[in-house]
Write an enzyme that holds these catalytic residues in place. Structure first.
Site, PDB file in Angstrom:
ATOM      1  N   ARG A  89       0.825  -1.198   0.000  1.00 43.78           N
ATOM      2  CA  ARG A  89       0.000   0.000   0.000  1.00 43.78           C
ATOM      3  C   ARG A  89       0.868   1.260   0.000  1.00 43.78           C
ATOM      4  O   ARG A  89       0.528   2.263  -0.614  1.00 43.78           O
ATOM      5  CB  ARG A  89      -0.951  -0.014   1.195  1.00 43.78           C
ATOM      6  CG  ARG A  89      -1.982  -1.151   1.150  1.00 43.78           C
ATOM      7  CD  ARG A  89      -2.869  -1.141   2.381  1.00 43.78           C
ATOM      8  NE  ARG A  89      -3.868  -2.202   2.350  1.00 43.78           N
ATOM      9  CZ  ARG A  89      -3.718  -3.387   2.907  1.00 43.78           C
ATOM     10  NH1 ARG A  89      -2.590  -3.682   3.525  1.00 43.78           N
ATOM     11  NH2 ARG A  89      -4.674  -4.292   2.856  1.00 43.78           N
ATOM     12  N   ASP A 149      -9.781  -4.505   8.528  1.00 36.35           N
ATOM     13  CA  ASP A 149      -8.822  -5.453   9.104  1.00 36.35           C
ATOM     14  C   ASP A 149      -9.377  -6.064  10.390  1.00 36.35           C
ATOM     15  O   ASP A 149      -9.226  -7.262  10.650  1.00 36.35           O
ATOM     16  CB  ASP A 149      -7.500  -4.741   9.401  1.00 36.35           C
ATOM     17  CG  ASP A 149      -6.998  -3.950   8.215  1.00 36.35           C
ATOM     18  OD1 ASP A 149      -6.127  -4.437   7.489  1.00 36.35           O
ATOM     19  OD2 ASP A 149      -7.506  -2.832   8.016  1.00 36.35           O
ATOM     20  N   SER A 150     -10.016  -5.227  11.204  1.00 37.01           N
ATOM     21  CA  SER A 150     -10.604  -5.715  12.452  1.00 37.01           C
ATOM     22  C   SER A 150     -11.736  -6.693  12.169  1.00 37.01           C
ATOM     23  O   SER A 150     -11.890  -7.707  12.869  1.00 37.01           O
ATOM     24  CB  SER A 150     -11.113  -4.537  13.290  1.00 37.01           C
ATOM     25  OG  SER A 150     -10.041  -3.689  13.668  1.00 37.01           O
ATOM     26  N   ARG A 152     -11.947  -8.612   9.534  1.00 36.99           N
ATOM     27  CA  ARG A 152     -11.305  -9.845   9.084  1.00 36.99           C
ATOM     28  C   ARG A 152     -10.816 -10.668  10.270  1.00 36.99           C
ATOM     29  O   ARG A 152     -11.009 -11.887  10.327  1.00 36.99           O
ATOM     30  CB  ARG A 152     -10.127  -9.507   8.164  1.00 36.99           C
ATOM     31  CG  ARG A 152     -10.528  -9.026   6.777  1.00 36.99           C
ATOM     32  CD  ARG A 152      -9.346  -8.431   6.034  1.00 36.99           C
ATOM     33  NE  ARG A 152      -9.668  -8.147   4.630  1.00 36.99           N
ATOM     34  CZ  ARG A 152      -9.007  -7.292   3.860  1.00 36.99           C
ATOM     35  NH1 ARG A 152      -7.977  -6.615   4.371  1.00 36.99           N
ATOM     36  NH2 ARG A 152      -9.362  -7.095   2.606  1.00 36.99           N
ATOM     37  N   HIS A 176      -2.933   0.601   8.319  1.00 39.89           N
ATOM     38  CA  HIS A 176      -3.716  -0.298   7.470  1.00 39.89           C
ATOM     39  C   HIS A 176      -2.735  -0.848   6.444  1.00 39.89           C
ATOM     40  O   HIS A 176      -2.592  -0.349   5.329  1.00 39.89           O
ATOM     41  CB  HIS A 176      -4.842   0.463   6.785  1.00 39.89           C
ATOM     42  CG  HIS A 176      -5.587  -0.363   5.766  1.00 39.89           C
ATOM     43  ND1 HIS A 176      -6.163  -1.573   6.068  1.00 39.89           N
ATOM     44  CD2 HIS A 176      -5.844  -0.143   4.447  1.00 39.89           C
ATOM     45  CE1 HIS A 176      -6.737  -2.070   4.983  1.00 39.89           C
ATOM     46  NE2 HIS A 176      -6.548  -1.210   3.983  1.00 39.89           N
TER      47      HIS A 176
END
Length: 307
Positions: A89, A149-150, A152, A176
């Site tokens: 990223r 992300d949390s 997931r 992130h």
């Protein structure tokens, strides 16, 4: 909510999916799309409009002119360079932040009272750059951060433990990206610490799977769009409905566990005011060290880009 308007900047995979998610959930009565590609933004407008009879009442508009964003309560920025297979990223930072130099002032002029949600990667650097370019407060402008992300992580824990994902309370914080930190020390299921239910080996495997999730999806189909679209929509919904929901969005930190002058994700109360306040969650020494290392990484990238 009766006249809420959302503006989405960027009609690519993420922006169009976010628009669709907001329409399906009835988050706003007007969804506006802005993109510099006239054919693309017109096509997305038509495709969304033609399904409106099957959705909660709403209106869709689109334009290459940034004025389409005028009057929006929330502006979500999804426009930016596309992440390629194998690319981190942070590798996207230079081209995307260069675009922001002209885009952000125009958006603020069009919708000065909006809450701005930065979704474009690398979201932490992008959020920091956008704040420096606009001078907006950290409540008014923030990034989608590690909300996805949390989600997931919670999904993996729920599947492992055989419980509903809604009963898993766990956050991923920091960048992130590759240096993100799962807060295992405070994660719980029904009040029981996750560390009592999941082995360290399995926790490490889950953390690695969360970090690698986007890379696997991008390798297989070229872009991530569904999960980030619905998670960004959930952030917007929390703003418009003043939910005071705790979400790990990316904000400009000031003396958060001694960390400052960098945008990172930490649990934050999100409501009508935007990212209203950050919660100083207790962390283990290793978690705090990881958060500080991620902060240094993001800060260095921002400096390299002139911010």
């Amino acid at each position: 909510m009766t006249s809420a308007k959302i503006a989405i900047v960027g009609a690519g995979a993420v922006g169009s999916t976010l628009a669709y998610a907001c329409l399906v959930r009835g988050v706003a009565t007007t969804v506006a799309l802005h993109d510099v590609d006239a054919d693309k933004v017109r096509a997305e407008e038509l495709d969304l409009r033609q399904g409106l009879q099957f959705l909660p009442t709403a209106h869709v508009e689109a334009s290459t002119d940034v004025s389409v964003c005028a009057g929006a309560q929330v502006v979500a920025v999804t426009a930016g360079a596309k992440q390629q297979p194998g690319q981190s990223r942070l590798d996207l930072a230079a081209s995307t932040t260069s675009m922001l130099r002209t885009l952000m002032p125009a958006l603020v002029e069009a919708a000065p009272d909006a809450r701005f949600v930065m979704v474009t990667n690398p979201v932490d650097v992008v959020t920091y750059a956008a704040q420096k370019l606009t001078g907006l407060g950290t409540e008014q402008l923030f990034g989608s951060g590690t909300v996805l992300d949390s989600a997931r992580l919670r999904g993996l824990v729920a599947a492992h433990c055989g419980v509903a994902v809604q009963n898993v309370h766990a956050y991923v914080v920091g960048e992130h990206g590759d240096s993100e930190i799962p807060l295992w020390s405070s994660a719980s299921i029904g009040g029981v610490p996750v560390t009592d239910l999941v082995s360290e080996t399995d926790r490490d495997a889950m953390a690695a799977e969360v970090v690698g999730a986007a890379y696997e999806i991008i390798k297989g189909k070229g872009a991530t769009n569904y999960a980030i679209g619905v998670s960004a929509g959930r952030i917007i919904e929390a703003v418009l409905r003043d939910e005071k929901r705790v979400l790990p969005v990316s904000t400009l930190l000031t003396d958060y566990h001694g960390i400052g002058d960098v945008c990172l994700s930490v649990p934050t109360v999100v409501g009508r005011g935007g990212a209203e306040r950050r919660l100083e969650v207790p962390m283990s020494d290793s978690e705090l060290a990881g958060l500080r290392a991620g902060a240094a990484r993001i800060r260095a990238t921002a400096r390299d880009l002139g911010f």
